[in-house]
Design a protein around this motif. Structure first.
Motif, short mmCIF file in Angstrom:
data_model
loop_
_atom_site.label_atom_id
_atom_site.label_comp_id
_atom_site.label_asym_id
_atom_site.label_seq_id
_atom_site.Cartn_x
_atom_site.Cartn_y
_atom_site.Cartn_z
N GLU A 23 110.73 18.42 27.63
CA GLU A 23 110.86 17.60 26.42
C GLU A 23 111.11 18.46 25.18
N ASN A 24 110.38 19.58 25.07
CA ASN A 24 110.48 20.42 23.88
C ASN A 24 110.12 21.86 24.25
N PRO A 25 111.10 22.71 24.51
CA PRO A 25 110.83 24.10 24.92
C PRO A 25 110.07 24.92 23.88
N ASP A 26 110.07 24.49 22.60
CA ASP A 26 109.39 25.24 21.56
C ASP A 26 107.91 24.89 21.43
N GLN A 27 107.50 23.75 21.99
CA GLN A 27 106.11 23.33 21.91
C GLN A 27 105.31 24.00 23.02
N ARG A 28 104.15 24.54 22.72
CA ARG A 28 103.34 25.28 23.70
C ARG A 28 102.01 24.60 24.00
N GLU A 29 101.79 23.39 23.53
CA GLU A 29 100.53 22.69 23.78
C GLU A 29 100.78 21.41 24.55
N LEU A 30 99.87 21.12 25.48
CA LEU A 30 99.93 19.87 26.23
C LEU A 30 99.13 18.81 25.49
N THR A 31 99.59 17.59 25.59
CA THR A 31 98.83 16.48 25.00
C THR A 31 98.10 15.74 26.11
N THR A 32 97.11 14.99 25.72
CA THR A 32 96.37 14.17 26.67
C THR A 32 97.30 13.17 27.34
N GLU A 33 98.21 12.62 26.58
CA GLU A 33 99.16 11.65 27.12
C GLU A 33 100.02 12.26 28.23
N GLN A 34 100.46 13.51 28.03
CA GLN A 34 101.27 14.17 29.06
C GLN A 34 100.46 14.40 30.33
N LEU A 35 99.20 14.79 30.18
CA LEU A 35 98.34 14.99 31.35
C LEU A 35 98.08 13.67 32.08
N LEU A 36 97.81 12.61 31.33
CA LEU A 36 97.56 11.31 31.96
C LEU A 36 98.81 10.78 32.67
N GLN A 37 99.98 11.01 32.07
CA GLN A 37 101.23 10.59 32.71
C GLN A 37 101.43 11.33 34.02
N ALA A 38 101.17 12.63 34.02
CA ALA A 38 101.32 13.43 35.25
C ALA A 38 100.31 12.96 36.30
N ALA A 39 99.10 12.62 35.87
CA ALA A 39 98.07 12.14 36.81
C ALA A 39 98.48 10.82 37.44
N GLU A 40 99.18 9.97 36.70
CA GLU A 40 99.65 8.70 37.24
C GLU A 40 100.68 8.91 38.34
N GLU A 41 101.45 10.00 38.24
CA GLU A 41 102.53 10.25 39.20
C GLU A 41 102.04 10.92 40.49
N ILE A 42 100.87 11.51 40.47
CA ILE A 42 100.34 12.20 41.64
C ILE A 42 99.33 11.30 42.34
N VAL A 43 99.55 11.06 43.61
CA VAL A 43 98.65 10.24 44.41
C VAL A 43 97.75 11.19 45.21
N PRO A 44 96.44 11.18 44.93
CA PRO A 44 95.55 12.11 45.63
C PRO A 44 95.40 11.78 47.11
N LEU A 45 95.08 12.81 47.89
CA LEU A 45 94.88 12.61 49.32
C LEU A 45 93.76 11.62 49.61
#
Length: 100
Positions: A23-45
């Motif tokens: 999304e933005n190669p110059d930004q170096r911090e993750l947001t809570t929203e980005q982490l929650l979005q990634a968690a929605e995409e991963i289905v745990p075992l």
């Protein structure tokens, strides 16, 4: 609420980092929203293998020996270890919009 193992949480962070950089190669911090979005995409075992895990636990009740006492680790071990009640698993809290 799904339970994530440590390696699954690691994958959530890695996935969020890739998306953030995309999304933005110059930004170096993750947001809570980005982490929650990634968690929605991963289905745990714990979700994808629910039936298999339940079957193994049922099989082990009469055919395997417990690795630890049901009430927790023995206090006489002398190693000073402690165990959390979560069994080494973590849960991701519900997001504010209720999607997780």
């Amino acid at each position: 609420m799904p339970e994530y193992s440590g390696s699954e949480i690691e994958q959530v962070v890695v996935s969020a980092m890739y998306e953030a950089f995309d999304e933005n190669p110059d930004q170096r911090e993750l947001t809570t929203e980005q982490l929650l979005q990634a968690a929605e995409e991963i289905v745990p075992l714990s979700m994808t293998m629910r039936e298999g895990i339940a079957a193994m636990r049922e099989w082990a009740k009469t055919r395997a020996r417990m690795a630890s006492r049901p009430d927790g680790p023995s206090q006489s071990s002398g190693h000073g270890t402690s165990s959390s009640s979560g069994g080494g698993r973590f849960s991701v809290p519900d997001s504010p919009d209720g999607k997780l």
